[in-house]
Scaffold this active site. Structure first.
Site, mmCIF file in Angstrom:
data_model
loop_
_atom_site.group_PDB
_atom_site.id
_atom_site.type_symbol
_atom_site.label_atom_id
_atom_site.label_comp_id
_atom_site.label_asym_id
_atom_site.label_seq_id
_atom_site.Cartn_x
_atom_site.Cartn_y
_atom_site.Cartn_z
ATOM 1 N N GLY A 1 0.827 -1.190 0.000
ATOM 2 C CA GLY A 1 0.000 0.000 0.000
ATOM 3 C C GLY A 1 0.864 1.244 0.000
ATOM 4 N N ALA A 2 1.983 1.157 0.704
ATOM 5 C CA ALA A 2 2.933 2.262 0.774
ATOM 6 C C ALA A 2 4.217 1.725 1.388
ATOM 7 C CB ALA A 2 2.379 3.415 1.611
ATOM 8 N N MET A 3 5.273 2.530 1.318
ATOM 9 C CA MET A 3 6.551 2.173 1.949
ATOM 10 C C MET A 3 7.100 3.402 2.634
ATOM 11 S SD MET A 3 8.719 -0.195 2.596
ATOM 12 C CE MET A 3 10.410 -0.283 3.219
ATOM 13 N N GLU B 1 2.283 5.698 7.649
ATOM 14 C CA GLU B 1 3.656 5.816 7.137
ATOM 15 C C GLU B 1 4.447 6.861 7.904
ATOM 16 O OE1 GLU B 1 4.600 3.486 5.209
ATOM 17 O OE2 GLU B 1 2.550 2.767 4.966
ATOM 18 N N GLU C 1 5.028 -2.520 12.300
ATOM 19 C CA GLU C 1 3.734 -2.501 11.642
ATOM 20 C C GLU C 1 2.555 -2.385 12.601
ATOM 21 O OE1 GLU C 1 3.840 -1.785 8.748
ATOM 22 O OE2 GLU C 1 5.832 -2.448 8.152
#
Length: 810
Positions: free
Chosen positions: A255-257, A290, A312
């Site tokens: 989904g994102a980094m 994020e 996470e």
């Protein structure tokens, strides 16, 4: 050749890495490879070690300026005879392949304008696909990056731009980070930049998405700034990097980094056309998630992947919390409770379940670690942390977290380190709590029992301490009372609520299965949509998902619940979740193949009812109407209705944005009501990358042997991109036509291991998530089980296939 825990520990004990100097040459962006020169400076106690670098060619290796023979096996560069106890400078020059699967230097040419973009998307074992490195989280170092690129391009990286000449970019040296946190994104980006709190900020997207970025930019800026300011209030440690860019990039597997200085997102998070409130809220939680990683993961990093949850779970918890409290997005918990938390319950019932915080030896290599990036580490871990905050108190929680971040800044830390800080900040026994909640898999059950006197009693089955809100309702579903309770070994009677409906965990503070007594369950079945709090409705829908999955709720009773309440649901995220769950897992796994059409017809009827107006119904709010139209578009058999929608560009009173229009086109194709020329006309009229994918999905959805054969042939192509594979798979499988799909179930089971063997971890996720959404025959189930017993399936895919095997009906 996945890095093992033993190898990582041995290498970390011997090495101290000082810095990386990385020089990338992206000018030949139409070729197969890019140029990479890496200088890594380190001190070692051992004369022998290895760097990782995958599939490199034209390799030249210098040690302290002298060229040495390259002992290289395609993945590891073995170094021998190194001087010990003094800094060593190893320089590696190589050509490295571009990729189309999101694992490495991903290259994409945009069909909308012919422009090319290349972006380094890294994660576990992926930094080595871009530069030579010691690819593990506890070998952090300062990183300096320079990039040569076409003069018309913009290059964005981890730090501020130090110098820029035509076609040449140099970035500020980062603080100590691990290799997987490198980021480089290059192309003709459309950018919006500003300053806040003395730092440069920016949002970036492909040039063809300029209108979408400009449409959303004020919201994106406010969300970013509000989240940043909120973190500044609750965290003692300041933001640890020198800039904050965010980029919507093509081809992202995640989904994102959270790469420091430049967070990258799937560019599907910048949709064309309408952006629904549900999409906006989910995007805000990802932005906050994020940003949390700048502290949890980037400032303080795990030593090994058993502590993935430290990254996470914390970021997931903070994402929902800060998007709501900091950025003002209401009801962020609805999406978590309704759509993500049920997936965690599912995961905790499978053989692959694991503790939120496993022991190091339970994660023996990186491939095993990759499997733990799952609903346990995200949604369950988030839920456990929410329970910890409820049980411990927010002040003590933040005091312990802040002490932890300060004590381990720019270093590595473990669960024990965090627990020690939390214990010191509270009189409660956090170590015992962590042992019960984080070190063991599974979940407790909280049940409502009622004796002959009619007094409801809360009973725990399990051994974890729980603190949550319990609410009481009358027979109409109207709330009359609520209070916070602690439930341990002793039952908790609620004498004052005699005869009332009782819903434990009504606000979702804990992670536990719910079992209602007959009185409460009956009222919920009849009056669920009348319960006023959307979080409570989310909890109750999640209970229904769990019950139908385990067989505690009969399929017909579940469908009756959907038929009775979907049309009356007022929260768009809940409408979307019920549609997704019912048309996904329930139809493909719980319903027999002969009932798949019935499930679709029931959902279509509920959507029609929800969109209706008259004495019995109010017009739904626009956001709810949009969700219902999407549900109807994917289930109706009324070809004339769908064609009328396309002709008018509207469905009911909802405009067909590009995504919704493609949903209609795909449904018409699945009903065999659009031929190839009509599909091509839709694709050409769209003219975008998303349009190309929509057309691929529609072609694959046509109910003909030729369409299915062509779709599988494209999916099995060695060069198929991750996005195209996803699109084709979503069209290929048809729960109502298992016989038509059966040959490609066989092909998938036979060929998927070789496909992922060529492509790696990220593509393993893509292929595993594309598991056939149809009922498997007995022979196919046996073939799946036999494949998994043969050890011929790569480990990441094997984990996903085992989960799908567990999900198949008995």
């Amino acid at each position: 050749m996945s890095l093992t825990l033993a190898e990582a520990r041995a290498r970390a004990a011997a090495l101290e890495v000082e810095s990386y100097e990385i020089d990338l040459d992206l000018r030949d962006h139409a070729g197969a490879t890019f140029g990479c020169r890496t200088v890594v400076t380190f001190t070692t106690d051992s004369p022998d070690t290895f760097l990782e670098l995958t599939d490199a060619t034209d390799l030249v290796v210098l040690v302290d300026g002298a060229e040495v023979p390259a002992s290289y096996d395609g993945r590891r560069l073995h170094l021998t005879g190194l001087p010990t106890g003094v800094p060593v400078r190893v320089e590696v020059t190589a050509s490295v392949p571009y990729v189309s699967d999101g694992d490495g230097m991903h290259r994409m040419t945009d069909p909308a304008d012919g422009e090319t973009y290349v972006s380094a998307y890294l994660s576990l074992d992926i930094a080595q696909r871009v530069f030579a490195c010691f690819d593990q989280p506890d070998l952090k170092a300062e990183v300096s990056v320079s990039v040569s690129a076409p003069e018309a391009w913009t290059v964005i990286g981890n730090g501020r731009v130090l110098s820029q000449e035509p076609g040449r970019w140099a970035f500020a040296t980062t603080p100590r980070i691990c290799p997987s946190l490198l980021v480089v994104c290059a192309g003709p980006w459309h950018s919006v930049t500003w300053e806040h709190a003395g730092l440069p900020f920016g949002w970036h997207a492909r040039a063809s998405l300029a209108a979408e970025l400009d449409r959303d930019i004020e919201e994106l800026k406010h969300t970013t700034v509000d989240c940043y300011d909120h973190y500044a209030e609750i965290f003692d440690e300041p933001y640890p990097f020198d800039s904050y860019d965010q980029l919507f990039g093509p081809g992202h597997n995640w989904g994102a980094m959270e790469t420091p200085g430049c967070v990258t997102y799937r560019d599907e998070l910048l949709p064309r056309g309408r952006v629904t409130d549900d999409q906006r809220t989910r995007r805000a939680t990802i932005i906050a998630h994020e940003m949390a990683h700048m502290w949890f993961g980037n400032l303080v990093t795990m030593r090994w992947w058993e502590d993935t949850w430290l990254n996470e779970s914390f970021a997931d918890y903070m994402g929902y919390r800060v998007a709501g409290a900091g950025a003002g997005f209401a009801h962020t918990l609805v999406a978590h409770e309704a759509s993500r938390k049920p997936g965690a319950y599912d995961a905790d019932l499978r053989r692959s379940t694991h503790p939120v915080a496993p022991l190091p030896d339970d994660v023996p290599d990186v491939d095993a670690a990759f499997g733990n990036f799952d609903s346990i580490s995200y949604a369950k871990g988030n839920s456990c942390l929410r329970q910890l905050v409820t049980w411990l108190g927010d002040d003590a929680f933040l005091a312990g977290v802040n002490a932890h971040l300060t004590r381990h800044r720019f270093d590595n830390a473990s669960l024990d380190d965090l627990v020690g800080s939390l214990d010191a900040a509270s009189e409660r026994d956090v170590a015992a709590w962590a042992e019960a909640w984080l070190r063991r898999p599974g979940f407790d059950t909280i049940s409502v029992q009622r004796g002959e006197d009619g007094v409801p009693v809360l009973v725990r089955e399990g051994d974890r301490p729980h603190r949550f809100t319990v609410a009481a309702y009358d027979a109409r579903g109207v709330e009359v009372a609520r209070r916070l309770v602690d439930v341990d070994a002793e039952p908790v009677p609620l004498a004052e609520w005699r005869g009332l409906v009782v819903v434990p965990n009504a606000l979702g503070e804990t992670f536990a299965r719910l079992r209602l007594d007959a009185v409460s369950a009956g009222v919920v079945a009849r009056r669920l949509s009348w319960f006023a709090d959307p979080v409570t409705r989310s909890v109750l829908w999640a209970r229904a998902f769990d019950d139908v999955r385990t067989g505690a709720l009969d399929l017909d009773d579940y469908l009756a619940l959907v038929g009775r309440h979907l049309a009356r649901e007022t929260h768009p995220a809940l409408v979307t979740t019920v549609l997704d769950r019912t048309l996904g897992w329930v139809r493909a796994r719980r319903a027999p193949a002969v009932r798949a059409a019935d499930v679709g017809d029931l959902v279509a009827a509920a959507c029609v009812e929800g969109l209706a107006s008259g004495p019995e119904h109010r017009r739904p709010e626009p956001e709810v109407a949009h969700a219902l139209v999407r549900g109807l578009a994917s289930t109706t058999r009324d070809v004339d209705l769908l064609r009328a929608w396309l002709a008018a560009g509207r469905a009911d009173e909802v405009d067909l944005d590009p995504s919704l229009r493609w949903a209609v086109v795909v449904r018409l194709a699945r009903l065999d009501a659009l031929d190839d020329s009509a599909l091509e006309a839709e694709r050409a009229a769209d003219g975008s990358f998303a349009g190309d994918l929509g057309a691929a999905r529609a072609r694959a959805a046509r109910p003909t042997a030729e369409a299915k054969s062509s779709a599988w042939e494209e999916m099995a192509s060695p060069e198929v991109s991750n996005r195209l594979f996803e699109a084709l798979a979503s069209g290929l499988w048809d729960a109502e036509r298992p016989d038509l799909c059966s040959p490609y179930v066989d092909a998938y089971l036979e060929q998927a291991p070789a496909i992922v063997g060529r492509r790696g971890q990220g593509f393993s996720l893509v292929v595993g998530r594309a598991f056939p959404g149809v009922q498997l025959s007995t022979a196919q189930r046996h073939r799946l089980a036999d494949s998994l017993e043969s050890d011929q399936v790569p480990s990441v895919l094997a984990r996903l296939w085992n989960d799908h095997l567990d999900d198949l009906p008995a």
